[in-house]
Scaffold this active site. Structure first.
Site, PDB file in Angstrom:
ATOM      1  N   CYS A  79     -14.329 -29.726  31.927  1.00 40.46           N
ATOM      2  CA  CYS A  79     -15.728 -29.926  32.326  1.00 40.46           C
ATOM      3  C   CYS A  79     -15.800 -30.578  33.714  1.00 40.46           C
ATOM      4  O   CYS A  79     -15.492 -29.939  34.709  1.00 40.46           O
ATOM      5  CB  CYS A  79     -16.464 -30.737  31.263  1.00 40.46           C
ATOM      6  N   HIS A 167     -15.453 -27.621  26.246  1.00 38.51           N
ATOM      7  CA  HIS A 167     -14.743 -28.775  25.697  1.00 38.51           C
ATOM      8  C   HIS A 167     -13.828 -28.336  24.548  1.00 38.51           C
ATOM      9  O   HIS A 167     -14.271 -28.252  23.399  1.00 38.51           O
ATOM     10  CB  HIS A 167     -15.739 -29.826  25.202  1.00 38.51           C
ATOM     11  N   GLU A 169     -11.679 -30.035  23.067  1.00 38.95           N
ATOM     12  CA  GLU A 169     -11.415 -31.149  22.143  1.00 38.95           C
ATOM     13  C   GLU A 169     -12.460 -31.259  21.046  1.00 38.95           C
ATOM     14  O   GLU A 169     -12.218 -31.911  20.017  1.00 38.95           O
ATOM     15  CB  GLU A 169     -11.336 -32.476  22.915  1.00 38.95           C
TER      16      GLU A 169
END
Length: 506
Positions: A79, A167, A169
């Site tokens: 990001c 993202h 994660e």
């Protein structure tokens, strides 16, 4: 030398999630503030740049010169990290027409790319950004895009440098963990960091560091200090003396139960009743940070006193874990709240600290404990703060208030076990509020305290959701507390998540 990956934190709320995903892939990693990259990168195999709440154009944005990192180690920008790579190389990052937030589908432009190995075109990814990359610099090439974000993932030719605007994660990114695993493979990570390997390395390190020195360990009865005790005992045996302090702010009956548990573990434990000392020091104090520091100082003073009764004690063991370390200092240097195991220590402490778990998350501590063969009831206990009920009694702490809260909390925990809810919850407890309200008992008007109930689910204490406990259960707890605990006439339930709230009220 332990190989590791470094995550540079630019202030994202999900930085710790990146670390969790990497650890889940049996790889050791550490989080550093964006401007605190270690000078010695021995053993470092790669670097991840986190997201950020800022735009690359903000005057307050966190910046480092990325050209100094590119080409030296494999690099992955996520990001804001990806946008920074583009911006600093002369590409264009511009505000989105509307903030891109939520699920979208990723189309692979170069599925053979090492970062995308094994991913399916059309896989769901999670976006959360207000800016987007509109033009890539020379030498950058697109490897994946979405309907609204054509430059969703890129690489730099001739370098092991990648960037993604989504993202990986976040759980909603279906194959995010696979992408992170691909990056670890690019870094040449062995993925052999396990509870067993941690125990072996830590025991060896403790033996080398401590030698024949003697250690006293602060026991709280919780999983963190329990695991530290067993680790230290495995490393140095009878050179470990455990100190368990009753500061008057433990759960009801905790002091006796803990001493019995540790006797079964074969540990050398000294129990110290220091209630009067702590209540006297806390008298008249209402500020949460001051209460934490007073309790922290009190613990160290008691340990110093006990150490002087023993011979040649040089070290103080503590159950500090990674969230304690991270939350004690934010990226901007502003204290969020000091942790008992990190802050509150007197400047001239007479003992050196040894904290074997300071780089582990809570779930990792539990896995290490199970690997050590510890009793499940010790390992699966709810987390309990070092300052105990001292940070669950809002306002001034008195012995009377402590007794009220101990009784209310005991009812809550007992009913949780009775209803089969205890093991479904990460952490629960009662909080005594500095609020009195009018009530009616029998024919008499009452004006008594309010108790708040808290129950959350979490993986690592970095984020937490409140638990939707059954109404019948909450009604039962409320009735039991109000009818059996003198001084309480109202019970409420906390439905706040972390963030923006914290798990503990103080």
């Amino acid at each position: 030398m332990l190989e590791k990956l470094i995550i540079l934190d630019f202030g994202s709320q999900t930085t710790q999630l990146i670390a969790r995903r990497i650890r889940e892939l049996n790889t050791y990693c550490e989080v550093y503030p964006y401007n605190k990259l270690p000078e010695d990168l021995s053993g470092v195999r790669g670097i991840i740049l986190s997201g950020s709440p800022y735009s690359v154009y903000d005057s307050k944005a966190f910046r480092i010169e990325l050209s100094e990192l590119r080409g030296k180690l494999p690099l992955l920008g996520i990001c804001y990290g990806a946008q920074s790579l583009v911006h600093q190389a002369g590409g264009k990052v511009e505000p989105c027409d509307s903030r891109e937030y939520g699920r979208t589908h990723l189309t692979l432009r170069q599925p053979e790319d090492a970062l995308l190995t094994g991913l399916q075109s059309g896989t769901t990814v999670w976006m959360s950004h207000g800016d987007t990359i509109t033009s890539l610099p020379e030498g950058f090439e697109v490897i994946a895009g979405t309907e609204d974000v054509p430059n969703a993932a890129f690489r730099i030719r001739g370098e092991k440098t990648w960037g993604v605007q989504f993202h990986p994660e976040i759980y909603h990114s279906e194959e995010g963990t696979k992408l992170l695993g691909n990056f670890l493979d690019i870094c040449g990570m062995k993925r052999d960091w396990t509870p067993a390997s941690f125990i072996e390395a830590t025991v060896q390190e403790l033996r080398e560091r401590l030698g024949d020195d003697k250690v006293i360990l602060a026991l709280s009865g919780g999983v963190d200090s329990s695991v530290v005790a067993v680790l230290l005992n495995k490393a140095i045996g009878r050179n470990l003396t455990c100190i368990f302090v009753d500061h008057g702010l433990l759960r009801k009956g905790e002091f006796e139960r803990v001493l019995q548990d540790y006797e079964h573990l074969g540990l050398n434990v000294i129990g110290v009743n220091a209630k009067e000392k702590f209540f006297a020091a806390l008298s008249g104090v209402t500020d949460p940070e001051q209460k934490r520091k007073i309790i922290g100082r009190g613990f160290i003073e008691v340990f110093d006193e006990e150490a002087r009764k023993l011979k040649d004690i040089k070290w103080l063991g503590q159950g500090t874990i990674y969230p304690d370390v991270i939350e004690s200092l934010s990226i901007t240097g502003m204290v969020i709240k000091s942790h008992h195991n990190v802050g509150g220590l007197p400047e001239r402490m007479n003992l050196r600290l040894v904290e074997p778990l300071r780089m582990l998350f809570k779930d990792e501590v539990r896995r290490v404990g199970l690997e050590l063969g510890m009793m499940p009831h010790l390992i699966h206990r709810h987390p309990f703060p070092g300052p105990g009920l001292g940070i669950r009694i809002l306002g001034e702490i008195t012995e009377e208030k402590a007794t009220i809260l101990q009784n209310a909390d005991d009812i809550y925990m007992s009913l949780m076990r009775e209803w089969g809810l205890y093991d479904q919850v990460w952490q629960a407890g009662a909080i005594l509020l500095p609020v009195r309200s009018v009530g009616v008992m029998g024919d008499e008007r009452t004006y008594e305290y309010t108790v708040a109930l808290r129950a959350v689910t979490s993986m690592d204490a970095m984020s937490a959701d409140w638990v939707h406990l059954p109404y019948d259960f909450l009604a039962k707890v409320s009735n039991e507390i109000i009818n059996k605990v003198r001084g309480v006439n109202r019970v409420v339930y906390d439905i706040s998540s972390k963030p923006p709230s914290t798990i503990e009220w103080e």
